[in-house]
Design an enzyme around this catalytic site. Structure first.
Site, PDB file in Angstrom:
ATOM      1  N   LYS A 175       0.879  -1.183   0.000  1.00  0.00           N
ATOM      2  CA  LYS A 175       0.000   0.000   0.000  1.00  0.00           C
ATOM      3  C   LYS A 175       0.911   1.226   0.000  1.00  0.00           C
ATOM      4  O   LYS A 175       1.327   1.707   1.048  1.00  0.00           O
ATOM      5  CB  LYS A 175      -0.886  -0.040   1.249  1.00  0.00           C
ATOM      6  CG  LYS A 175      -2.291   0.525   1.087  1.00  0.00           C
ATOM      7  CD  LYS A 175      -2.355   1.973   0.647  1.00  0.00           C
ATOM      8  CE  LYS A 175      -2.127   2.974   1.759  1.00  0.00           C
ATOM      9  NZ  LYS A 175      -1.853   4.335   1.254  1.00  0.00           N
ATOM     10  N   GLU A 250       8.661   1.923  11.408  1.00  0.00           N
ATOM     11  CA  GLU A 250       9.745   2.901  11.200  1.00  0.00           C
ATOM     12  C   GLU A 250       9.076   4.267  11.207  1.00  0.00           C
ATOM     13  O   GLU A 250       8.365   4.606  10.261  1.00  0.00           O
ATOM     14  CB  GLU A 250      10.427   2.669   9.844  1.00  0.00           C
ATOM     15  CG  GLU A 250      11.038   1.300   9.679  1.00  0.00           C
ATOM     16  CD  GLU A 250      12.312   1.130  10.474  1.00  0.00           C
ATOM     17  OE1 GLU A 250      13.010   2.131  10.712  1.00  0.00           O
ATOM     18  OE2 GLU A 250      12.597  -0.005  10.883  1.00  0.00           O
ATOM     19  N   CYS A 288      13.446  10.968   7.121  1.00  0.00           N
ATOM     20  CA  CYS A 288      13.214  10.764   8.563  1.00  0.00           C
ATOM     21  C   CYS A 288      14.502  10.911   9.363  1.00  0.00           C
ATOM     22  O   CYS A 288      14.465  11.250  10.534  1.00  0.00           O
ATOM     23  CB  CYS A 288      12.586   9.407   8.789  1.00  0.00           C
ATOM     24  SG  CYS A 288      13.551   8.115   8.018  1.00  0.00           S
ATOM     25  N   GLU A 393       8.543  16.736  15.462  1.00  0.00           N
ATOM     26  CA  GLU A 393       9.080  16.592  14.102  1.00  0.00           C
ATOM     27  C   GLU A 393       8.453  17.637  13.190  1.00  0.00           C
ATOM     28  O   GLU A 393       7.234  17.813  13.198  1.00  0.00           O
ATOM     29  CB  GLU A 393       8.758  15.180  13.586  1.00  0.00           C
ATOM     30  CG  GLU A 393       9.429  14.874  12.274  1.00  0.00           C
ATOM     31  CD  GLU A 393       9.051  13.502  11.717  1.00  0.00           C
ATOM     32  OE1 GLU A 393       7.852  13.189  11.682  1.00  0.00           O
ATOM     33  OE2 GLU A 393       9.975  12.774  11.315  1.00  0.00           O
TER      34      GLU A 393
HETATM   35  P1  NAD Z   1       1.760   8.723   7.140  1.00  0.00           P
HETATM   36  O1  NAD Z   1       1.847   8.030   8.443  1.00  0.00           O
HETATM   37  O2  NAD Z   1       0.733   9.760   6.949  1.00  0.00           O
HETATM   38  O3  NAD Z   1       1.492   7.666   5.960  1.00  0.00           O
HETATM   39  C1  NAD Z   1       2.347   6.579   5.691  1.00  0.00           C
HETATM   40  C2  NAD Z   1       1.557   5.473   5.011  1.00  0.00           C
HETATM   41  O4  NAD Z   1       0.583   4.972   5.924  1.00  0.00           O
HETATM   42  C3  NAD Z   1       0.768   5.924   3.782  1.00  0.00           C
HETATM   43  O5  NAD Z   1       0.802   4.899   2.818  1.00  0.00           O
HETATM   44  C4  NAD Z   1      -0.641   6.097   4.325  1.00  0.00           C
HETATM   45  O6  NAD Z   1      -1.640   5.948   3.351  1.00  0.00           O
HETATM   46  C5  NAD Z   1      -0.702   4.968   5.331  1.00  0.00           C
HETATM   47  N1  NAD Z   1      -1.685   5.145   6.405  1.00  0.00           N
HETATM   48  C6  NAD Z   1      -2.143   6.291   6.949  1.00  0.00           C
HETATM   49  N2  NAD Z   1      -3.057   6.031   7.910  1.00  0.00           N
HETATM   50  C7  NAD Z   1      -3.143   4.679   7.995  1.00  0.00           C
HETATM   51  C8  NAD Z   1      -3.907   3.790   8.822  1.00  0.00           C
HETATM   52  N3  NAD Z   1      -4.733   4.237   9.752  1.00  0.00           N
HETATM   53  N4  NAD Z   1      -3.740   2.461   8.643  1.00  0.00           N
HETATM   54  C9  NAD Z   1      -2.885   1.995   7.723  1.00  0.00           C
HETATM   55  N5  NAD Z   1      -2.149   2.779   6.900  1.00  0.00           N
HETATM   56  C10 NAD Z   1      -2.283   4.110   7.042  1.00  0.00           C
HETATM   57  O7  NAD Z   1       3.233   9.258   6.852  1.00  0.00           O
HETATM   58  P2  NAD Z   1       3.710  10.183   5.651  1.00  0.00           P
HETATM   59  O8  NAD Z   1       3.198  11.570   5.900  1.00  0.00           O
HETATM   60  O9  NAD Z   1       3.425   9.510   4.360  1.00  0.00           O
HETATM   61  O10 NAD Z   1       5.306  10.163   5.856  1.00  0.00           O
HETATM   62  C11 NAD Z   1       5.993  11.054   6.657  1.00  0.00           C
HETATM   63  C12 NAD Z   1       6.363  10.421   7.973  1.00  0.00           C
HETATM   64  O11 NAD Z   1       7.065   9.215   7.757  1.00  0.00           O
HETATM   65  C13 NAD Z   1       7.289  11.283   8.826  1.00  0.00           C
HETATM   66  O12 NAD Z   1       6.854  11.268  10.154  1.00  0.00           O
HETATM   67  C14 NAD Z   1       8.628  10.565   8.719  1.00  0.00           C
HETATM   68  O13 NAD Z   1       9.490  10.763   9.805  1.00  0.00           O
HETATM   69  C15 NAD Z   1       8.205   9.154   8.603  1.00  0.00           C
HETATM   70  N6  NAD Z   1       9.260   8.348   7.989  1.00  0.00           N
HETATM   71  C16 NAD Z   1       9.975   7.487   8.780  1.00  0.00           C
HETATM   72  C17 NAD Z   1      11.017   6.733   8.219  1.00  0.00           C
HETATM   73  C18 NAD Z   1      11.847   5.773   9.052  1.00  0.00           C
HETATM   74  O14 NAD Z   1      12.587   4.983   8.477  1.00  0.00           O
HETATM   75  N7  NAD Z   1      11.781   5.822  10.359  1.00  0.00           N
HETATM   76  C19 NAD Z   1      11.311   6.873   6.862  1.00  0.00           C
HETATM   77  C20 NAD Z   1      10.551   7.765   6.098  1.00  0.00           C
HETATM   78  C21 NAD Z   1       9.517   8.497   6.672  1.00  0.00           C
END
Ligand code: NAD
Length: 507
Positions: A175, A250, A288, A393
């Site tokens: 997804k 992550e 991140c 963040e």
């Molecule tokens: P997000 O949490 O909004 O979305 C990430 C994914 O989760 C998307 O595919 C989204 O559709 C899905 N999602 C959202 N709600 C969900 C739910 N209730 N159930 C299942 N799936 C769901 O994050 P984002 O805005 O896309 O990304 C930015 C964030 O990601 C930042 O906080 C960043 O730090 C983090 N990030 C962490 C790492 C790491 O390795 N630790 C790497 C990259 C990004």
């Protein structure tokens, strides 16, 4: 202007729109143009994808590891063949500089596929001999893996999840982020071309709270690997709890970069400044692991901060297609508003903006990208370590500067948030750098470097930055159940049986 591409789901080897017919608009954040529509999938689509993955699991998991690896390598070949097209799509979908998509995102996606294709072959059987016999650890793939990825490094992080899952023998329902879904769609098309068996790799597009939540809750999903925001990670952990699904998370970070005085001496100043600029502003600060708090030893504050501000001012923000661009557009206008409001909040909390600080005016941008979401590299000082901008963040090109006097103080500040993803230490005195590294409560510490990655090494966070590790054997092990198979030594078994018989005769 080209017509928007129509993205489809990949379910059981066939492409289809969302069952309800709804779709999501996908925009180029640098120009504001509509570039694609993606399926707004429902629980029904998710169910079809999970059922397809469940049906494909047995034959896929029973294939020799060499055969699964060969599929991944064929897929890598196709991405490599089309790398120009992939890089252009990634840049257009996210606003990142095309040069960065070329040098980082796409090569890394190819490397992910090839790495796990090879790594699965090297996984020797773990076995221990003793007088009692031989104990072996067999690793059995778990079943259907849900792989949920974010928008900041779309193909890089999507492949980082699906490659170990497939290599380990799981089948996948991926997804991708609804905000940047194009390269996952391109990858799905290449997977069909590469001859992946039907149902082994399914890709369902849609919104997190709808299709993402349905995927996480599906009873036939055995494990979930998720990269994204901390709040989403928490809701996924809750949804996974009733069935005890295995979960790897992550999440976000508030990463410190510690600059020691010797790293700011005249002969090292330039390279340290370059390292910090990369750590803070790569991908518009939307990695991140980006350094968002820069801790500077007070004795070199003036020299170091002066040089850093000067360099940040020189960075070129603009058209992602221009080879000279250092920072492109943020992911969306909405995200820009979030970043800008965090900076405004920092100023209200007493912060002083040294460079950047507010959205770049359209008139300052090249014609093609005047509707884009451009925010300049921003540095803020005069904030207490506990201030919001030092605790939450921001996920944009914004870093704070904090002075420290002693190593103990640097460690307390660096560890003083709810996050624990990564940190970097900039010091010429290696023993001091090592000592600092040992005290940092994070999953990764880089010394005089940032984001240098050996894919064999685990990566991940602690506390609110996540649970579990990705990379190398840790990733392959995540997707498998370790089962102990113990062969009793012949002599030992007979001796035990004889002892048992004697004891039985006595009672
Ligand atoms: P997000 O949490 O909004 O979305 C990430 C994914 O989760 C998307 O595919 C989204 O559709 C899905 N999602 C959202 N709600 C969900 C739910 N209730 N159930 C299942 N799936 C769901 O994050 P984002 O805005 O896309 O990304 C930015 C964030 O990601 C930042 O906080 C960043 O730090 C983090 N990030 C962490 C790492 C790491 O390795 N630790 C790497 C990259 C990004």
């Amino acid at each position: 202007m080209a017509a928007p591409s129509v993205i489809l789901n990949l379910i059981e080897g066939s492409f289809s729109p969302a069952s309800g017919g709804a779709s999501i608009n996908v925009y180029d954040p640098a120009t504001g143009q509509l570039i694609a529509t993606a399926p707004d999938s429902t629980a029904h689509d998710v169910d079809a994808a999970v059922e397809a993955a469940a049906a494909a699991f047995r034959p896929w998991s029973e294939l020799p590891a060499t055969a699964r690896g060969a599929h991944l390598n064929r897929l890598a070949d196709l991405v490599e063949r089309d790398r120009e097209e992939f890089a252009q799509a990634e840049s257009m979908d996210t606003g990142k500089p095309l040069a960065l998509a070329h040098s980082m995102d796409i090569p890394r996606a190819i490397a992910n596929l090839r790495f796990f294709a090879r790594e699965i072959l090297d996984g020797d059987l773990e076995a221990y001999e003793s007088a009692q016999g031989r104990a072996e650890v067999h690793r059995r793939p778990l079943g259907v893996a849900a792989c949920i990825s974010p928008w900041n490094l779309p193909l890089y992080l999507f492949t980082w999840k699906i490659a170990p899952a497939l290599a380990a023998g799981c089948t996948v329902v991926g997804k991708p982020s609804e905000v940047a879904p194009i390269t996952a769609w391109m990858l799905a098309q290449r997977a069909v071309e590469a001859g992946f068996p039907r149902g082994v790799l399914n890709v369902v597009h849609g919104r997190g709270p709808l299709s993402g939540a349905a995927l996480v809750a599906h009873p036939k999903v055995a494990c979930i690997t998720f990269t994204g925001g901390t709040a989403t990670g928490e809701s996924i952990a809750r949804a996974a709890a009733p069935d005890f699904k295995r979960v790897a998370l992550e999440l976000g970070g508030k990463n410190a970069a510690i600059v020691c005085a010797d790293a700011a001496q005249p002969e090292h100043l330039k390279s340290t400044v370059e390292g910090i600029v990369r750590a803070a502003f790569t991908n518009q600060g939307q990695v991140c692991h980006c350094a968002s708090r820069i801790l500077v030893e007070r004795t070199v504050w003036d020299e170091f901060v002066g040089a850093l501000v000067l360099r940040a001012r020189q960075l070129k923000v603009g058209d992602p297609l221009d080879a000279a661009t250092d920072l492109g557009s943020l992911i969306s206008g909405q995200h820009l508003m979030k970043v800008a409001s965090a900076v405004d909040g920092a100023v209200r909390d007493g912060g002083r903006v040294l460079v950047g600080g507010s959205r770049i005016e359209a008139s300052m941008l090249p014609e093609r990208v005047r509707s884009g979401a451009f925010f300049p590299p921003t540095l803020i000082d005069s904030l207490a370590p506990g201030a919001r901008a030092n605790q939450e963040e921001i996920f944009g090109p914004v870093a704070t500067l904090i002075p420290f006097d002693t190593d103990a103080e640097a460690i307390a500040i660096a560890n003083g948030t709810r996050f624990g993803l990564s940190a970097s230490v900039w010091a010429r005195d290696e023993a001091r750098a090592e000592r600092l590294a040992q005290c940092l409560a994070v999953g990764t510490v880089w010394i005089n470097s940032w984001m240098v990655r050996d894919l064999r090494v685990p990566i991940g966070g602690i506390r609110s930055s996540g649970l579990g590790r990705e990379g190398g054997l840790e990733a392959l092990h995540f997707f498998a159940e370790p089962v102990a198979v113990v062969h009793g030594a012949r002599g030992a078994a007979i001796a035990e049986a004889e002892e048992g018989a004697e004891a039985g005769a006595r009672t």
